[in-house]
Write a protein that holds these residues in place. Sequence first.
Motif, PDB file in Angstrom:
ATOM      1  N   PHE A 199     -11.300  67.207  68.841  1.00  0.00           N
ATOM      2  CA  PHE A 199     -12.318  68.448  69.386  1.00  0.00           C
ATOM      3  C   PHE A 199     -13.719  68.475  68.705  1.00  0.00           C
ATOM      4  CE2 PHE A 199     -14.032  72.666  69.871  1.00  0.00           C
ATOM      5  CZ  PHE A 199     -13.724  73.169  71.384  1.00  0.00           C
TER       6      PHE A 199
ATOM      7  N   PHE B   7      -9.784  72.274  77.155  1.00  0.00           N
ATOM      8  CA  PHE B   7     -10.109  71.517  75.902  1.00  0.00           C
ATOM      9  C   PHE B   7     -11.440  70.611  76.379  1.00  0.00           C
ATOM     10  CE2 PHE B   7     -10.134  67.938  72.820  1.00  0.00           C
ATOM     11  CZ  PHE B   7      -9.625  68.178  72.117  1.00  0.00           C
TER      12      PHE B   7
ATOM     13  N   THR C 135     -15.340  71.640  74.773  1.00  0.00           N
ATOM     14  CA  THR C 135     -15.995  70.525  74.037  1.00  0.00           C
ATOM     15  C   THR C 135     -17.537  70.352  74.613  1.00  0.00           C
ATOM     16  OG1 THR C 135     -15.001  68.706  75.351  1.00  0.00           O
ATOM     17  CG2 THR C 135     -14.207  69.335  73.079  1.00  0.00           C
TER      18      THR C 135
END
Length: 286
Positions: free
Chosen positions: A212, A228, A232
């Motif tokens: 990440f 996710f 990012t």
Amino acid sequence: MMTILPQGRLGNQIGEYAALFALAKMNGYRAYILPGMHQELSTLFKLKLPLISMDSDKHIKWKEYKLNNWMCPEYRNITGDNVKLKGFVYSWTFYHDIKIELMEEFIFHDFVKDEVNTYLAKVRGNRKNVTFVGVHVRRGDYVKLFVEQKRGVLADKKYLQKATDYFRNKYQNPVFVVASNGMDWCKQNIDNSLGDVYFAGDGNERSPARDFALLAHCNHTIMTFGSFGIWTAYLAGGETMYLTNYSSPDSSYLKFVKYEAIYLPEWIAVPADLSELMKNKKIAKQ
């Protein structure tokens, strides 16, 4: 006070933290996070919201408040003494209007930044004017679950080629930093004939913090789908290219998500190829 029930993994919980921060501010509550969320996020960030103990959580009489994954008008008028929000929320519609303030909540620890910058410096080597492009490819459980339960298609080789070509054509020295929970697939399907792709992720879903942080410190982002990758990209800033319209129009998944509420308007959308999915659907009906 207001808190939120931590659900899901890293990307989900960052979104939940952000929604809590925004809704508490909007409705005049003091925001607190629960131990599970603190444990998940404090490995990466210098969290500012105070922690409420597990014992206190058990003794407070909470009013549960369920959220959709997009901002609704009624969320501006939440009432009750102590509110516990609940829902898988990561839509920008909750918090984008206070982004500058929100970003102060997601400052990486110095040791995280040092580790990432050391790696990126090694990758840069002697190259000049390097542009780092983080590439997140969600596979893992999605390979089966997404196709069967959500009537969708996964990002394929063609999409990733189009995305990497876009950045190669636009920037002088792009370097692609790839992280995924399907790294073997990525190595077979992402073209590295120019030597500008680095398969940096370790693919460890139980400890995703390093992947990440790497992606969030790049200049731009190529993502497939999932909270996710969304987070990012949001933290990295820059340009983001993403796969969209990846579910069949009759998928029940679309009752719970809105593409326009998941991805920022300025991000670059590449529609998924649903032809094979729709062809199989017609065959099944026959």
